[in-house]
Design a protein around this motif. Structure first.
Motif, PDB file in Angstrom:
ATOM      1  N   THR A  17      24.335  27.161  11.151  1.00 22.21           N
ATOM      2  CA  THR A  17      24.059  27.793   9.873  1.00 22.21           C
ATOM      3  C   THR A  17      24.905  27.130   8.789  1.00 22.21           C
ATOM      4  O   THR A  17      25.958  26.557   9.067  1.00 22.21           O
ATOM      5  CB  THR A  17      24.378  29.307   9.892  1.00 22.21           C
ATOM      6  N   ALA A  18      24.417  27.213   7.589  1.00 23.52           N
ATOM      7  CA  ALA A  18      25.166  26.725   6.430  1.00 23.52           C
ATOM      8  C   ALA A  18      24.845  27.633   5.261  1.00 23.52           C
ATOM      9  O   ALA A  18      23.704  28.071   5.101  1.00 23.52           O
ATOM     10  CB  ALA A  18      24.771  25.290   6.100  1.00 23.52           C
ATOM     11  N   GLN A  19      25.846  27.919   4.474  1.00 19.75           N
ATOM     12  CA  GLN A  19      25.632  28.756   3.303  1.00 19.75           C
ATOM     13  C   GLN A  19      25.437  27.858   2.091  1.00 19.75           C
ATOM     14  O   GLN A  19      26.247  26.971   1.831  1.00 19.75           O
ATOM     15  CB  GLN A  19      26.830  29.671   3.081  1.00 19.75           C
ATOM     16  N   LEU A  20      24.340  28.074   1.374  1.00 17.38           N
ATOM     17  CA  LEU A  20      24.047  27.312   0.165  1.00 17.38           C
ATOM     18  C   LEU A  20      23.887  28.276  -0.998  1.00 17.38           C
ATOM     19  O   LEU A  20      23.281  29.338  -0.843  1.00 17.38           O
ATOM     20  CB  LEU A  20      22.751  26.513   0.325  1.00 17.38           C
ATOM     21  N   THR A  21      24.413  27.891  -2.131  1.00 16.18           N
ATOM     22  CA  THR A  21      24.203  28.670  -3.343  1.00 16.18           C
ATOM     23  C   THR A  21      23.154  27.944  -4.174  1.00 16.18           C
ATOM     24  O   THR A  21      23.347  26.776  -4.546  1.00 16.18           O
ATOM     25  CB  THR A  21      25.512  28.807  -4.140  1.00 16.18           C
ATOM     26  N   LEU A  22      22.033  28.609  -4.411  1.00 16.39           N
ATOM     27  CA  LEU A  22      20.926  27.998  -5.122  1.00 16.39           C
ATOM     28  C   LEU A  22      20.728  28.677  -6.469  1.00 16.39           C
ATOM     29  O   LEU A  22      20.894  29.895  -6.580  1.00 16.39           O
ATOM     30  CB  LEU A  22      19.629  28.124  -4.319  1.00 16.39           C
ATOM     31  N   SER A  23      20.320  27.896  -7.438  1.00 13.29           N
ATOM     32  CA  SER A  23      19.908  28.484  -8.706  1.00 13.29           C
ATOM     33  C   SER A  23      18.548  29.134  -8.483  1.00 13.29           C
ATOM     34  O   SER A  23      17.849  28.821  -7.512  1.00 13.29           O
ATOM     35  CB  SER A  23      19.809  27.404  -9.785  1.00 13.29           C
ATOM     36  N   PRO A  24      18.127  30.018  -9.372  1.00 13.00           N
ATOM     37  CA  PRO A  24      16.786  30.597  -9.220  1.00 13.00           C
ATOM     38  C   PRO A  24      15.696  29.517  -9.165  1.00 13.00           C
ATOM     39  O   PRO A  24      14.750  29.639  -8.384  1.00 13.00           O
ATOM     40  CB  PRO A  24      16.633  31.488 -10.458  1.00 13.00           C
ATOM     41  N   LYS A  25      15.828  28.461  -9.959  1.00 10.48           N
ATOM     42  CA  LYS A  25      14.832  27.380  -9.969  1.00 10.48           C
ATOM     43  C   LYS A  25      14.840  26.630  -8.629  1.00 10.48           C
ATOM     44  O   LYS A  25      13.778  26.309  -8.085  1.00 10.48           O
ATOM     45  CB  LYS A  25      15.120  26.421 -11.121  1.00 10.48           C
ATOM     46  N   GLN A  26      16.011  26.341  -8.074  1.00 14.83           N
ATOM     47  CA  GLN A  26      16.104  25.676  -6.769  1.00 14.83           C
ATOM     48  C   GLN A  26      15.484  26.542  -5.679  1.00 14.83           C
ATOM     49  O   GLN A  26      14.762  26.044  -4.819  1.00 14.83           O
ATOM     50  CB  GLN A  26      17.560  25.360  -6.426  1.00 14.83           C
ATOM     51  N   TYR A  27      15.772  27.827  -5.717  1.00 20.55           N
ATOM     52  CA  TYR A  27      15.216  28.755  -4.732  1.00 20.55           C
ATOM     53  C   TYR A  27      13.693  28.766  -4.813  1.00 20.55           C
ATOM     54  O   TYR A  27      13.004  28.701  -3.790  1.00 20.55           O
ATOM     55  CB  TYR A  27      15.786  30.158  -4.953  1.00 20.55           C
ATOM     56  N   GLU A  28      13.172  28.816  -6.030  1.00 16.88           N
ATOM     57  CA  GLU A  28      11.720  28.820  -6.226  1.00 16.88           C
ATOM     58  C   GLU A  28      11.092  27.529  -5.700  1.00 16.88           C
ATOM     59  O   GLU A  28      10.076  27.564  -4.997  1.00 16.88           O
ATOM     60  CB  GLU A  28      11.398  28.989  -7.711  1.00 16.88           C
ATOM     61  N   LYS A  29      11.709  26.398  -5.983  1.00 18.18           N
ATOM     62  CA  LYS A  29      11.183  25.112  -5.506  1.00 18.18           C
ATOM     63  C   LYS A  29      11.222  25.038  -3.978  1.00 18.18           C
ATOM     64  O   LYS A  29      10.288  24.541  -3.350  1.00 18.18           O
ATOM     65  CB  LYS A  29      11.962  23.946  -6.116  1.00 18.18           C
ATOM     66  N   LEU A  30      12.304  25.512  -3.386  1.00 20.92           N
ATOM     67  CA  LEU A  30      12.417  25.494  -1.926  1.00 20.92           C
ATOM     68  C   LEU A  30      11.363  26.405  -1.298  1.00 20.92           C
ATOM     69  O   LEU A  30      10.710  26.019  -0.319  1.00 20.92           O
ATOM     70  CB  LEU A  30      13.823  25.900  -1.498  1.00 20.92           C
ATOM     71  N   CYS A  31      11.165  27.579  -1.861  1.00 22.70           N
ATOM     72  CA  CYS A  31      10.126  28.492  -1.350  1.00 22.70           C
ATOM     73  C   CYS A  31       8.739  27.870  -1.474  1.00 22.70           C
ATOM     74  O   CYS A  31       7.924  27.968  -0.550  1.00 22.70           O
ATOM     75  CB  CYS A  31      10.176  29.829  -2.087  1.00 22.70           C
ATOM     76  N   GLN A  32       8.458  27.223  -2.593  1.00 21.80           N
ATOM     77  CA  GLN A  32       7.163  26.571  -2.791  1.00 21.80           C
ATOM     78  C   GLN A  32       6.958  25.460  -1.761  1.00 21.80           C
ATOM     79  O   GLN A  32       5.865  25.303  -1.212  1.00 21.80           O
ATOM     80  CB  GLN A  32       7.051  26.004  -4.204  1.00 21.80           C
ATOM     81  N   TYR A  33       8.001  24.687  -1.514  1.00 29.43           N
ATOM     82  CA  TYR A  33       7.928  23.612  -0.514  1.00 29.43           C
ATOM     83  C   TYR A  33       7.599  24.183   0.859  1.00 29.43           C
ATOM     84  O   TYR A  33       6.681  23.716   1.545  1.00 29.43           O
ATOM     85  CB  TYR A  33       9.261  22.848  -0.479  1.00 29.43           C
ATOM     86  N   ILE A  34       8.329  25.204   1.270  1.00 26.81           N
ATOM     87  CA  ILE A  34       8.099  25.811   2.583  1.00 26.81           C
ATOM     88  C   ILE A  34       6.677  26.373   2.667  1.00 26.81           C
ATOM     89  O   ILE A  34       5.942  26.093   3.621  1.00 26.81           O
ATOM     90  CB  ILE A  34       9.149  26.901   2.876  1.00 26.81           C
ATOM     91  N   TYR A  35       6.291  27.145   1.674  1.00 28.89           N
ATOM     92  CA  TYR A  35       4.967  27.779   1.675  1.00 28.89           C
ATOM     93  C   TYR A  35       3.841  26.738   1.714  1.00 28.89           C
ATOM     94  O   TYR A  35       2.812  26.959   2.358  1.00 28.89           O
ATOM     95  CB  TYR A  35       4.827  28.672   0.449  1.00 28.89           C
ATOM     96  N   SER A  36       4.052  25.588   1.085  1.00 32.04           N
ATOM     97  CA  SER A  36       3.007  24.561   1.037  1.00 32.04           C
ATOM     98  C   SER A  36       2.680  23.993   2.413  1.00 32.04           C
ATOM     99  O   SER A  36       1.610  23.430   2.611  1.00 32.04           O
ATOM    100  CB  SER A  36       3.402  23.424   0.090  1.00 32.04           C
ATOM    101  N   TYR A  37       3.583  24.153   3.365  1.00 31.06           N
ATOM    102  CA  TYR A  37       3.349  23.617   4.705  1.00 31.06           C
ATOM    103  C   TYR A  37       2.703  24.621   5.664  1.00 31.06           C
ATOM    104  O   TYR A  37       2.344  24.256   6.780  1.00 31.06           O
ATOM    105  CB  TYR A  37       4.643  23.059   5.298  1.00 31.06           C
ATOM    106  N   PHE A  38       2.557  25.862   5.254  1.00 31.00           N
ATOM    107  CA  PHE A  38       1.818  26.816   6.072  1.00 31.00           C
ATOM    108  C   PHE A  38       0.331  26.558   5.886  1.00 31.00           C
ATOM    109  O   PHE A  38      -0.150  26.456   4.756  1.00 31.00           O
ATOM    110  CB  PHE A  38       2.115  28.257   5.633  1.00 31.00           C
ATOM    111  N   ARG A  39      -0.413  26.449   6.976  1.00 33.61           N
ATOM    112  CA  ARG A  39      -1.872  26.376   6.880  1.00 33.61           C
ATOM    113  C   ARG A  39      -2.361  27.772   6.526  1.00 33.61           C
ATOM    114  O   ARG A  39      -1.856  28.761   7.047  1.00 33.61           O
ATOM    115  CB  ARG A  39      -2.470  25.904   8.197  1.00 33.61           C
ATOM    116  N   LYS A  40      -3.346  27.826   5.635  1.00 32.61           N
ATOM    117  CA  LYS A  40      -3.824  29.114   5.151  1.00 32.61           C
ATOM    118  C   LYS A  40      -5.323  29.274   5.354  1.00 32.61           C
ATOM    119  O   LYS A  40      -6.058  28.297   5.372  1.00 32.61           O
ATOM    120  CB  LYS A  40      -3.481  29.270   3.667  1.00 32.61           C
ATOM    121  N   TYR A  41      -5.724  30.511   5.487  1.00 31.00           N
ATOM    122  CA  TYR A  41      -7.132  30.884   5.537  1.00 31.00           C
ATOM    123  C   TYR A  41      -7.297  32.015   4.537  1.00 31.00           C
ATOM    124  O   TYR A  41      -6.620  33.047   4.646  1.00 31.00           O
ATOM    125  CB  TYR A  41      -7.533  31.338   6.948  1.00 31.00           C
TER     126      TYR A  41
END
Length: 129
Positions: free
Chosen positions: A41-65
Motif C-alpha cells: 500500500t502507499a498513501q497518496l494525496t491527490l488534488s480533486p482534479k488528479q482524483y477525477e482524472k485517475l477515476c476517469q482513467y480507471i473507469y475507461s478500462y471497464f467494459r460496459k453494456y
C-alpha cells in the motif's frame, strides 16, 4: 479466471499470460477500512482534479453494456474481491503494474517511465512523501 487461487498458479499459466497477449479483466478489492499493512500500500494525496482524472482513467478500462460495467458473477478469490470485464490486453510489456503507473501519470502524479513490476510504482510513490 483459469486458476481458483493464487496458490494454484502454475509456470505454464503464468508464461502463457506473460508471453501471449490476452484479454484482461478488472480485479477489484473492497475494504471496510484502510489496509494497515504497508507492504503493498502507499498513501497518496491527490488534488480533486488528479482524483477525477485517475477515476476517469480507471473507469475507461471497464467494459460496459448499456453504460454499466460488466460484473463476472461467482468468480472471486475472497469475500472482498470481484472481477469485471475490461478493455485492453495483458502481456509482459503491459502488466497490471504498468497499467497503474500509466494511470498515475495521466492523473499528473509522479510515475516511472515504465513499470512492469510494483517496484517502480512504489519507488515513485515513496518519493512523493
Amino acid at each position: 479466471l483459469d486458476i481458483p487461487t493464487w496458490n494454484d498458479l502454475t509456470i505454464k499459466v503464468a508464461a502463457r499470460a506473460m508471453l501471449i497477449p490476452s484479454p484482461t479483466l478488472m480485479h477489484v478489492y473492497s475494504y471496510d477500512k484502510i489496509p494497515t499493512e504497508k507492504k503493498f500500500t502507499a498513501q497518496l494525496t491527490l488534488s480533486p482534479k488528479q482524483y477525477e482524472k485517475l477515476c476517469q482513467y480507471i473507469y475507461s478500462y471497464f467494459r460496459k453494456y448499456n453504460k454499466s460495467v460488466i460484473h463476472i458473477p461467482d468468480k472471486s478469490y475472497t469475500d472482498n474481491d470481484e472481477f469485471y470485464e475490461a478493455e485492453g490486453v495483458y502481456h509482459a510489456l503491459n502488466t497490471c503494474n504498468n497499467w497503474v503507473n500509466v494511470g498515475l501519470a495521466k492523473a499528473g502524479i509522479r510515475s516511472s517511465l515504465w513499470s512492469p513490476t510494483h517496484h517502480g510504482v512504489f519507488y515513485q510513490s515513496a518519493r512523493l512523501t
